[in-house]
Design a protein around this motif. Structure first.
Motif, PDB file in Angstrom:
ATOM      1  N   ALA A 247      13.141   4.648 -15.639  1.00 36.06           N
ATOM      2  CA  ALA A 247      13.310   6.034 -15.209  1.00 36.06           C
ATOM      3  C   ALA A 247      13.168   6.142 -13.696  1.00 36.06           C
ATOM      4  O   ALA A 247      12.323   5.473 -13.086  1.00 36.06           O
ATOM      5  N   PRO A 248      13.995   6.998 -13.047  1.00 38.03           N
ATOM      6  CA  PRO A 248      13.883   7.173 -11.589  1.00 38.03           C
ATOM      7  C   PRO A 248      12.486   7.593 -11.161  1.00 38.03           C
ATOM      8  O   PRO A 248      12.018   7.210 -10.082  1.00 38.03           O
ATOM      9  N   ALA A 249      11.787   8.348 -11.982  1.00 42.93           N
ATOM     10  CA  ALA A 249      10.441   8.790 -11.619  1.00 42.93           C
ATOM     11  C   ALA A 249       9.453   7.647 -11.550  1.00 42.93           C
ATOM     12  O   ALA A 249       8.362   7.797 -10.980  1.00 42.93           O
ATOM     13  N   ALA A 250       9.801   6.494 -12.127  1.00 46.82           N
ATOM     14  CA  ALA A 250       8.894   5.350 -12.119  1.00 46.82           C
ATOM     15  C   ALA A 250       9.018   4.522 -10.857  1.00 46.82           C
ATOM     16  O   ALA A 250       8.270   3.562 -10.672  1.00 46.82           O
ATOM     17  N   THR A 251       9.955   4.840  -9.982  1.00 48.23           N
ATOM     18  CA  THR A 251      10.147   4.074  -8.753  1.00 48.23           C
ATOM     19  C   THR A 251       9.447   4.762  -7.596  1.00 48.23           C
ATOM     20  O   THR A 251       9.332   5.991  -7.551  1.00 48.23           O
ATOM     21  N   PRO A 252       8.963   4.001  -6.629  1.00 46.05           N
ATOM     22  CA  PRO A 252       8.255   4.594  -5.484  1.00 46.05           C
ATOM     23  C   PRO A 252       9.190   5.447  -4.636  1.00 46.05           C
ATOM     24  O   PRO A 252      10.400   5.203  -4.563  1.00 46.05           O
ATOM     25  N   GLU A 253       8.644   6.435  -3.966  1.00 46.51           N
ATOM     26  CA  GLU A 253       9.405   7.300  -3.089  1.00 46.51           C
ATOM     27  C   GLU A 253       9.377   6.683  -1.685  1.00 46.51           C
ATOM     28  O   GLU A 253       8.711   7.137  -0.769  1.00 46.51           O
TER      29      GLU A 253
ATOM     30  N   ALA B  81       0.830  -1.208   0.000  1.00 42.72           N
ATOM     31  CA  ALA B  81       0.000   0.000   0.000  1.00 42.72           C
ATOM     32  C   ALA B  81       0.861   1.254   0.000  1.00 42.72           C
ATOM     33  O   ALA B  81       0.546   2.242  -0.684  1.00 42.72           O
ATOM     34  N   ASP B  82       1.952   1.241   0.783  1.00 43.94           N
ATOM     35  CA  ASP B  82       2.832   2.414   0.838  1.00 43.94           C
ATOM     36  C   ASP B  82       3.576   2.613  -0.476  1.00 43.94           C
ATOM     37  O   ASP B  82       3.756   3.750  -0.926  1.00 43.94           O
ATOM     38  N   LEU B  83       3.989   1.507  -1.073  1.00 48.37           N
ATOM     39  CA  LEU B  83       4.694   1.610  -2.353  1.00 48.37           C
ATOM     40  C   LEU B  83       3.772   2.194  -3.432  1.00 48.37           C
ATOM     41  O   LEU B  83       4.182   3.059  -4.210  1.00 48.37           O
ATOM     42  N   TYR B  84       2.542   1.712  -3.462  1.00 47.65           N
ATOM     43  CA  TYR B  84       1.594   2.252  -4.446  1.00 47.65           C
ATOM     44  C   TYR B  84       1.350   3.741  -4.204  1.00 47.65           C
ATOM     45  O   TYR B  84       1.295   4.542  -5.152  1.00 47.65           O
ATOM     46  N   ALA B  85       1.188   4.107  -2.956  1.00 45.43           N
ATOM     47  CA  ALA B  85       0.879   5.503  -2.635  1.00 45.43           C
ATOM     48  C   ALA B  85       2.004   6.441  -3.038  1.00 45.43           C
ATOM     49  O   ALA B  85       1.751   7.607  -3.376  1.00 45.43           O
TER      50      ALA B  85
END
Length: 381
Positions: A368-374, A137-141
């Protein structure tokens, strides 16, 4: 002296004095003119015709003969009955012809051509930084998939309009079959784990079943027999799905590819939460995200629409994070939480080697880095 036409000794005693006395009253009004003779059912053969061996004296004249047309009987009831039978026969023949032409309907379009072989390109996407880990859930968010819908709800229909040769209902049917194919090939848990392939197989055109079966039995990255071209499958020795609530976003478009074929294009991104398949049971925060972008072209002729099946024309797939050196033909091999960026390129190709070369060798992208979860990175086990 006897007059011409009278007996020599005169008229016998008791005989009538005129021809009228020999005529029955019912024939007094009959005039044996030329039309009456032509209409007679029996016609006498000529003297020459009667000289032949076994010749008959008369012949019967059919109502279809050209000699004067149908007979004109003395009474009107027989002629009316015969005319009635002829009219009924003509009506019956006309109805039979109409029914035959209706069943045969020359305006039914010809059957579609045999389905062509599916072509696929599968491109692994290598990570450019460590793979984040955490709770699904956190990764998706914290990812671009935060606003994606869950499961089949993310596969939405466009506005449905008829085409030149297909009705609105037929276009709707094609879109529905395409969605069914995406759901079964991208979201079914048994398909994702490699435990089943039948849910996808039953939706394919029979002409493609041999190619599909060969792909399942002997996967190869030759552009024709990659399992991951037909469906989404994870290598069960590498990773398993950690959350069945897959995030999905994309579009469907429908158009007429030919007078007898509709084509549906699917462009969807599927985001899966996965965890390592080996070692100790994964911790609650040991999941990572794996993203698959599928661009499919599906074609439907009228037989496909009636049988609710599809012809998969082509598939272009990008998926990561995974190593470029891994062949994704048999199944995706995700780099799970804590894995660092890879610097190794695709597997080497030997142009002198025998056998079928891997067509997609050398194809590899960078995630791309933007495609990874924060999210923070969980330490590797």
């Amino acid at each position: 002296m006897a007059m011409s036409g009278n007996p020599p000794n005169g008229t016998p005693e008791g005989a009538g004095g005129s021809d009228d006395e020999y005529r029955s009253d019912e024939y007094r009004s009959v005039v044996f003119d030329e039309d009456f003779v032509r209409a007679a059912r029996l016609q006498e053969f000529s003297a020459q015709e009667r000289m032949g061996e076994h010749a008959r004296a008369v012949r019967s004249r059919s109502i279809w003969s050209s000699g004067g047309g149908p007979p004109k009987p003395l009474g009107g009831s027989g002629g009316a009955a015969r005319q009635g039978r002829i009219i009924v026969l003509c009506i019956a023949l006309a109805l039979a012809g109409a029914v035959y032409m209706g069943l045969r309907n020359p305006y039914v379009p010809p059957a579609g051509a045999p389905a062509q072989a599916m072509s696929s390109t599968v491109v692994p996407l290598a990570p450019s930084e460590p793979v984040p880990g955490g709770r699904p859930a956190d990764l998706y968010a914290g990812s671009p998939a935060a606003q994606y819908r869950i499961g089949a709800a993310g596969i939405a229909f466009p506005g449905v309009r008829r085409t030149r040769h297909f009705t609105e209902e037929q276009v709707q049917t094609a879109l529905t079959i395409a969605k069914d194919y995406l759901v079964q090939s991208s979201l079914d848990p048994d398909v994702l784990s490699g435990a089943a392939s039948r849910p996808v197989r039953v939706l394919l055109d029979p002409d493609q079943l041999t190619q599909f079966d060969q792909s399942m039995l002997a996967p190869a990255g030759n552009g024709r027999h990659a399992v991951t071209g037909w469906l989404v499958r994870f290598d069960p020795a590498r990773a398993v799905v950690a959350d069945t609530r897959v995030r999905v976003s994309g579009v469907l478009t429908a158009g007429e590819a030919a007078p007898n074929a509709l084509e549906v294009t699917s462009d969807h991104t599927f985001v899966y939460a996965v965890r390592p398949a080996t070692g100790q049971p994964a911790a609650a925060d040991g999941a990572s995200l794996f993203t698959v972008r599928r661009e499919l072209r599906l074609r439907f002729d009228r037989d496909d629409l009636m049988a609710r099946r599809a012809e998969l024309v082509s598939a272009y797939v990008m998926a990561g994070p995974q190593a470029c050196a891994d062949d994704p033909a048999a199944g995706f091999r995700p780099l799970t939480a804590g894995a660092g960026p890879t610097t190794t390129g695709p597997a080497a190709s030997d142009p002198y080697a025998s056998g079928s070369p891997r067509r997609t060798a050398g194809l590899c992208g960078v995630l791309a880095p933007a495609a990874t979860p924060e999210q923070g990175v969980s330490p590797a086990p």
